[in-house]
Design a protein around this motif. Structure first.
Motif, PDB file in Angstrom:
ATOM      1  N   PHE A 141      31.571  41.655  43.138  1.00 31.35           N
ATOM      2  CA  PHE A 141      32.996  41.602  42.823  1.00 31.35           C
ATOM      3  C   PHE A 141      33.692  40.703  43.831  1.00 31.35           C
ATOM      4  N   ARG A 142      34.656  39.946  43.342  1.00 29.56           N
ATOM      5  CA  ARG A 142      35.493  39.133  44.233  1.00 29.56           C
ATOM      6  C   ARG A 142      36.959  39.344  43.867  1.00 29.56           C
ATOM      7  N   PRO A 143      37.858  39.169  44.837  1.00 31.28           N
ATOM      8  CA  PRO A 143      39.293  39.220  44.514  1.00 31.28           C
ATOM      9  C   PRO A 143      39.625  38.135  43.496  1.00 31.28           C
ATOM     10  N   ILE A 144      40.607  38.392  42.676  1.00 31.49           N
ATOM     11  CA  ILE A 144      40.956  37.436  41.625  1.00 31.49           C
ATOM     12  C   ILE A 144      41.368  36.091  42.208  1.00 31.49           C
ATOM     13  N   ASP A 181      42.858  42.686  39.280  1.00 30.00           N
ATOM     14  CA  ASP A 181      42.952  41.940  40.545  1.00 30.00           C
ATOM     15  C   ASP A 181      41.581  41.605  41.115  1.00 30.00           C
ATOM     16  N   HIS A 182      40.529  41.731  40.301  1.00 35.42           N
ATOM     17  CA  HIS A 182      39.179  41.404  40.741  1.00 35.42           C
ATOM     18  C   HIS A 182      38.396  40.867  39.555  1.00 35.42           C
ATOM     19  N   LEU A 206      33.037  40.281  31.082  1.00 37.82           N
ATOM     20  CA  LEU A 206      31.887  39.503  30.610  1.00 37.82           C
ATOM     21  C   LEU A 206      32.325  38.119  30.154  1.00 37.82           C
ATOM     22  N   LEU A 207      33.415  38.055  29.392  1.00 32.15           N
ATOM     23  CA  LEU A 207      33.890  36.761  28.891  1.00 32.15           C
ATOM     24  C   LEU A 207      34.350  35.860  30.029  1.00 32.15           C
ATOM     25  N   SER A 208      35.034  36.436  31.005  1.00 32.12           N
ATOM     26  CA  SER A 208      35.482  35.642  32.142  1.00 32.12           C
ATOM     27  C   SER A 208      34.295  35.028  32.878  1.00 32.12           C
ATOM     28  N   LEU A 209      33.253  35.825  33.114  1.00 32.93           N
ATOM     29  CA  LEU A 209      32.073  35.302  33.804  1.00 32.93           C
ATOM     30  C   LEU A 209      31.387  34.232  32.962  1.00 32.93           C
ATOM     31  N   LYS A 210      31.255  34.470  31.670  1.00 36.70           N
ATOM     32  CA  LYS A 210      30.626  33.497  30.772  1.00 36.70           C
ATOM     33  C   LYS A 210      31.403  32.186  30.765  1.00 36.70           C
TER      34      LYS A 210
END
Length: 589
Positions: A86-89, A105-106, A137-141
């Motif tokens: 996990f990382r901060p946004i 926020d992450h 999932l979509l954000s990472l993709k």
């Protein structure tokens, strides 16, 4: 008003609701959890050449499947992952100005610039945080297009029905509907033979769809809770109405802009990375297919059209190779999703669910049918689909140890032949619950000293796994499942597993496969690699014979299965019946 509304969400409170929107604690990972990038391998020859490995000459593929909207499980998975973090946004390149809502926020991110993630499908329905899981999932993709691979599951593809059976955002009432073909003759609400029409009230329609046709009886109220959590975190105090829940489902399953549309547009039915294949279910070997093929001398895989049931009957077509079939599967998916997005195509497509079946013309409904276990008028399991077929039956991989049945013998031979023809060493899948740790099936290939493996990684019923002592007694066992606890899904609050596939950076060949995590009794574990040398008496992924093990459960004749060899020197043995799974930890003396 908000407090009264939140009380419907069970364990949620103002504090909990606020916490759910915040970034999980970014705990420092234990230095004892050693990454394996620099490990030298001497047990596997890559392209028949012995590799003298340099640091980082391999990569890891993390495999995660069947999260089914369980935010707590996804959080446990990422926090103990050796690939994700996990990382901060503020440290993630997430576009928060677009129409794609991301009110957190992450974000999930990769630890390094080499490794990959495969998500095996079934993102929604059981865990109460469908939107959060899907958006992460979509954000990472979308940030790592080539390093994240999404597989289509049955719980993903069935959401394509929403637009047709629930209606669009502008519809006040749900469309007229007589029911669904798989309820025919049951006498239940939605039996199309009853002559009764379903209510056009959109709230009642959605509740019926989720409860009676998608196996998600709690999903409606879970979505209300998730929307309330979002509103509270954004400083809004108004309660979420029934119609707000309907609107949320309509928006999230909208064929053009919805989260599920974005997922299906970027997913595949079959993902092949080197000699590893990822599918949601299993090979499309239905009992009917095996029986019809019999003992013919030609390979069942020499013409793959039997495994493309959407093709019109009588079409003079032939699919000669497994690679053509992979391409055909994913083209079928993308063509179907494109048709779903086309408003003219949608309006011309009659309501599919009443009669079901594959349409004789190109239709997005054919993809919905492909995600079903059975075809109209036939027995369950007669649909040759890699989305819904499974490796296990009645809780165990019975076809792999009961060779007294001629069809089981044929089945295993067809599986061996598939591995050979496809030039793969590993198939990873989900769909069928396997207890609190993934199950492994070993497939020995004639003429090949290196075995192939199937890893079944759906652990969505972890909270129900039972532990036995040597006398076969659960109550007096020294190890006990912590149960489902406060979890909304069947996973409970404890168990988590990450499957890691180590591959050559240069050739993408599988070098090793292992998993690590926490079992249902709270015990941390790491398995030995599937390609490491193990004691000869224990062959991981096979039935155990001639060993001192607890008595069989309830008189069942199923053997114990050697599920995994653990780094602490023990072996996890497992047996199952229907949805029940029993564990026994065996320590060699």
């Amino acid at each position: 008003m908000l407090a009264a509304s939140l009380s419907r969400c069970g364990q949620l409170s103002f504090v909990a609701s606020r916490r759910l929107m915040k970034r999980p604690s970014l705990a420092v990972r234990s230095t004892t959890t050693t990454r394996r990038h620099e490990r030298l391998h001497s047990t596997y020859n890559d392209e028949n050449l012995t590799i003298q490995k340099e640091p980082h000459s391999s990569r890891f593929v993390s495999y995660l499947t069947d999260v089914e909207g369980d935010r707590d499980y996804l959080t446990r998975f990422v926090k103990q992952s050796r690939v994700l973090t996990f990382r901060p946004i503020s440290e993630c390149d997430v576009d928060q100005t677009s129409t794609a809502l991301f009110p957190y926020d992450h974000c999930i991110d990769f630890i390094n610039d080499r490794d990959m993630l495969v998500f095996g499908g079934d993102a929604w329905d059981q865990g109460g945080s469908d939107l959060y899981v899907m958006r992460q999932l979509l954000s990472l993709k979308e940030r790592y297009v080539d390093r994240v691979h999404l597989v289509v599951g049955n719980r993903d593809v069935n959401k394509m029905r929403m637009h047709q059976e629930l209606g669009s955002l502008n519809d006040i009432a749900a469309p007229p509907h007589q029911g669904v073909y798989w309820l025919a003759g049951t006498g239940r609400e939605g039996d199309p033979n009853s002559g009764l029409w379903l209510s056009t009230d959109p709230v009642k329609r959605l509740q019926w769809m989720l409860r009676d046709t998608m196996g998600s009886p709690r999903a409606f109220e879970y979505r209300r809770c998730e929307l309330e959590e979002e509103r509270y975190a954004m400083g809004q105090s108004d309660a979420v109405s029934d119609l707000d829940v309907v609107e949320s489902y309509k928006r999230s399953t909208d064929p053009v802009t919805g989260e599920m549309s974005r997922y299906l547009s970027q997913a595949e039915l079959a993902v092949k990375l080197g000699d590893a294949l990822f599918i949601h279910g299993a090979l499309p070997l239905t009992p009917g297919v095996i029986e019809a093929y019999g003992d013919a001398s030609e390979s069942i895989w020499s013409d793959m059209t039997f495994a493309m049931p959407w093709l019109p009957t009588g079409l003079q077509a032939r699919c000669d190779t497994i690679y053509e079939w992979f391409a055909g599967l994913n083209k079928f998916l993308h063509d179907s999703v494109d048709a779903w997005k086309n408003i003219e195509a949608r309006s011309d497509d009659p309501l599919w669910a009443i009669n079901g079946g594959y349409r004789p013309y190109s239709s997005y409904s054919n993809l919905v049918q492909y995600g079903m276990g059975g075809l109209p008028g036939g027995p369950r399991g007669n649909n040759p689909t890699i989305v819904y077929q499974g490796w296990t039956s009645d809780g165990m991989p019975r076809r792999f140890f009961d060779d007294t049945n001629s069809n089981n013998h044929r089945y295993v031979n067809h599986v061996r032949d598939f591995f050979q023809r496809a030039d793969i060493k590993l198939i990873c899948s989900g769909h069928q619950p396997q207890g609190d740790m993934p199950n492994t099936i070993r497939v020995d290939i004639p003429g090949d000293a290196t075995p192939a493996f199937i890893v079944c990684a759906d652990t969505s019923y972890s909270g129900d796994t039972k532990w036995l002592n040597e006398s076969g007694d659960c109550a007096n066992s020294s190890r006990h499942n912590f149960g489902r606890g406060t979890a909304r899904s069947g996973r409970g609050n404890t168990a988590v597993t990450e499957v890691l596939i180590e591959q050559s950076q240069r050739t993408s060949r599988v070098l090793d496969v292992f998993s690590h995590g926490v079992m249902s009794d709270g015990t941390s574990f790491e398995t030995c690699g599937l390609y490491q040398d193990l004691p000869a008496d224990f062959v991981v992924g096979t039935a155990a014979a001639g060993l001192h093990l607890p008595p069989q459960i309830g008189g069942d004749k199923s053997p114990w299965w050697t599920k995994a060899a653990l780094k602490d020197g023990s072996f996890l043995m497992s047996t199952g019946k229907e949805y029940d799974c029993w564990n026994y930890a065996l320590k060699l003396k």
